[in-house]
Scaffold this motif. Structure first.
Motif, mmCIF file in Angstrom:
data_model
loop_
_atom_site.group_PDB
_atom_site.id
_atom_site.type_symbol
_atom_site.label_atom_id
_atom_site.label_comp_id
_atom_site.label_asym_id
_atom_site.label_seq_id
_atom_site.Cartn_x
_atom_site.Cartn_y
_atom_site.Cartn_z
ATOM 1 N N LEU A 1 0.841 -1.213 0.000
ATOM 2 C CA LEU A 1 0.000 0.000 0.000
ATOM 3 C C LEU A 1 0.869 1.253 0.000
ATOM 4 N N VAL A 2 1.896 1.274 0.855
ATOM 5 C CA VAL A 2 2.803 2.429 0.913
ATOM 6 C C VAL A 2 3.532 2.595 -0.417
ATOM 7 N N MET A 3 4.023 1.477 -0.964
ATOM 8 C CA MET A 3 4.759 1.526 -2.234
ATOM 9 C C MET A 3 3.868 2.026 -3.373
ATOM 10 N N MET A 4 2.601 1.619 -3.379
ATOM 11 C CA MET A 4 1.691 2.034 -4.450
ATOM 12 C C MET A 4 1.445 3.543 -4.397
ATOM 13 N N VAL A 5 1.250 4.083 -3.192
ATOM 14 C CA VAL A 5 1.033 5.531 -3.052
ATOM 15 C C VAL A 5 2.305 6.286 -3.427
ATOM 16 N N ALA A 6 3.452 5.815 -2.898
ATOM 17 C CA ALA A 6 4.730 6.490 -3.151
ATOM 18 C C ALA A 6 5.072 6.465 -4.639
ATOM 19 N N HIS A 7 4.898 5.309 -5.260
ATOM 20 C CA HIS A 7 5.220 5.187 -6.686
ATOM 21 C C HIS A 7 4.274 6.044 -7.517
ATOM 22 N N GLY A 8 3.004 6.100 -7.122
ATOM 23 C CA GLY A 8 2.026 6.921 -7.848
ATOM 24 C C GLY A 8 2.439 8.380 -7.910
ATOM 25 N N LEU A 9 2.897 8.918 -6.783
ATOM 26 C CA LEU A 9 3.293 10.329 -6.738
ATOM 27 C C LEU A 9 4.642 10.553 -7.427
ATOM 28 N N CYS A 10 5.603 9.670 -7.166
ATOM 29 C CA CYS A 10 6.965 9.837 -7.684
ATOM 30 C C CYS A 10 7.009 9.670 -9.207
ATOM 31 N N SER A 11 6.390 8.601 -9.697
ATOM 32 C CA SER A 11 6.413 8.312 -11.131
ATOM 33 C C SER A 11 5.649 9.382 -11.911
ATOM 34 N N SER A 12 4.518 9.817 -11.357
ATOM 35 C CA SER A 12 3.733 10.877 -11.997
ATOM 36 C C SER A 12 4.552 12.168 -12.088
ATOM 37 N N GLY A 13 5.292 12.486 -11.018
ATOM 38 C CA GLY A 13 6.143 13.678 -11.024
ATOM 39 C C GLY A 13 7.254 13.582 -12.063
#
Length: 445
Positions: free
Chosen positions: A300-312
């Motif tokens: 769950l943490v990885m999915m949120v973190a990756h969502g923000l980081c990759s989008s940026g």
């Protein structure tokens, strides 16, 4: 939950308002503010209205969807300034948000499946309608058929489960399905969506051809649908999962390592970021498949973190593309000489992508490493390789694009607009501030 669905319905005329592009952005932000008031820290469903409701898992995913969709408008100022069907773009975005909201807020498996598949249509329209290259139709077909091949067996298995148990509500699920074919039919669509190595080829194609908004929603939310679905449904297949999951953990880890090596050979910035998504989602897949608490919370943490980081990172790639007209690393060189302030953002997002503190990626990786090593000590080999090579390709992306002899001739002397810096800040700030409240993500079980 119905108030948010009705709000989206009543925002449809707003999409066609002349000059209302940024007003839509404000309404999305207002919706985020309203949704934050529905805070759900429980593992049981709250705010229930008919078959909509949120627990911690769906609350976090809906919040991520609202946030990314809001930033998609901010990133797509080019569509507004060129008047390239900006009203239809806003409508497509609204339909996409509606489908994602209904997917995550659903408490019924069939309703979840319905909107899970429906979210494919607006994504396809985004790629084909506002994509860059002629190959976007081929990318759309890849995306469509990869997903459809996995989704039809899932529909049959849903009908079977209803025939067997008489309910499709998540609340009444229990682990009573003990044969492999059901397990395979139910999970293959999520493995395609994550995407797992071997069924990942649609992702780089879709990312490279998609506009910046399409890449943002694909990386930020669409890849998370697979992980979310698996977290919800793994509990009904535990008798089979404990025997079979080993295969998928191995494929996730070994595939993550292979894809990390592929990243080092990319010359296209967007393709590099897209392949790095496969490596990160391979870790999240391994965490979910271990079936333990660390793995679920870490995923769950990885999915949120990756969502923000990759989008940026996709936003940064687009900022360079808008000025230079190319995504090639051979042409995007020496950018630190032209836009030193933007180079800082490149560094911040590249360091977050390689799980440097204080980003949430670090918290997610620590939790997933704990989960996988407790499952088997041999996972340590590929975990260490993935961690090392994620640092390698992140530094490669940063150093290759910012340093070196500048490609002169085409580059404009724009230092970046306030909108672009705000867009990047709104990706980076939650990514690095949420780690202060990391225990928030471990309350779900």
């Amino acid at each position: 939950m119905m108030k948010f669905i009705l709000m989206m319905f009543f925002m449809v005329p707003l999409s066609f308002l002349k000059g209302g592009f940024w007003l839509n952005q404000c309404m999305y932000m207002f919706m985020i503010f309203l949704f934050l008031a529905e805070l759900s820290l429980s593992w049981c469903y709250l705010n229930i209205s008919y078959f909509w409701g949120v627990d911690l898992l769906s609350y976090v995913m809906i919040l991520l969807s609202l946030w990314i969709c809001s930033l998609m408008i901010m990133a797509s100022a080019g569509i507004f300034s060129s008047h390239y069907y900006s009203d239809l773009f806003l409508l497509t975005l609204l339909v996409l948000l509606f489908s994602l909201f209904c997917t995550f807020a659903s408490m019924n498996l069939f309703v979840f499946y319905l909107f899970f598949e429906f979210s494919l249509i607006p994504t396809l329209i985004l790629i084909i309608g506002w994509g860059y290259q002629p190959e976007r139709i081929q990318a759309g077909v890849y995306l469509l058929f990869y997903t459809l091949v996995g989704s039809l067996p899932m529909m049959i298995s849903i009908f079977y489960y209803y025939w067997k148990n008489g309910t499709l509500d998540f609340f009444f699920f229990y682990n009573d399905v003990g044969f492999f074919m059901f397990y395979l039919c139910m999970t293959v669509v999520f493995l395609v969506k994550m995407p797992m190595y071997f069924v990942h080829l649609w992702l780089p194609k879709a990312h490279v051809e998609a506009p910046v908004s399409g890449s943002m929603i694909l990386a930020g939310v669409m890849l998370k649908l697979g992980g979310y679905g698996m977290m919800r449904l793994m509990q009904i297949m535990i008798p089979v999962a404990v025997k079979v999951n080993m295969i998928f953990i191995v494929v996730g880890l070994v595939g993550g390592f292979y894809v990390s090596l592929i990243c080092l050979r990319q010359s296209d910035i967007k393709a590099l970021i897209a392949y790095s998504s496969v490596a990160h989602m391979g870790l999240a897949l391994g965490g979910i498949m271990t079936l333990n608490y660390w793995g679920m919370s870490g995923a769950l943490v990885m999915m949120v973190a990756h969502g923000l980081c990759s989008s940026g990172l996709f936003c940064l790639a687009n900022i360079s593309y808008e000025r230079l007209g190319s995504r090639s690393l051979f042409l995007n060189k020496g950018l630190i000489n032209m836009m030193p302030s933007m180079s800082l953002w490149w560094f911040l997002f590249s360091s977050s992508n390689m799980a440097a503190p204080p980003s949430m990626n670090l918290l997610g990786e620590i939790m997933l490493i704990n989960s996988l090593v407790s499952w088997s000590i041999f996972c340590m080999i590929f975990l260490s390789l993935i961690s090392f090579f994620s640092a390698a390709y992140s530094l490669f992306l940063y150093a290759y694009s910012q340093h070196g002899k500048m490609f002169s001739g085409l580059y404009s002397f724009s230092m970046g607009s306030v909108r672009e810096y705000l867009l990047l800040f709104l990706h980076w700030f939650p990514l690095n501030i949420l780690i202060l409240k990391g225990d928030f993500f471990t309350l779900w079980s």
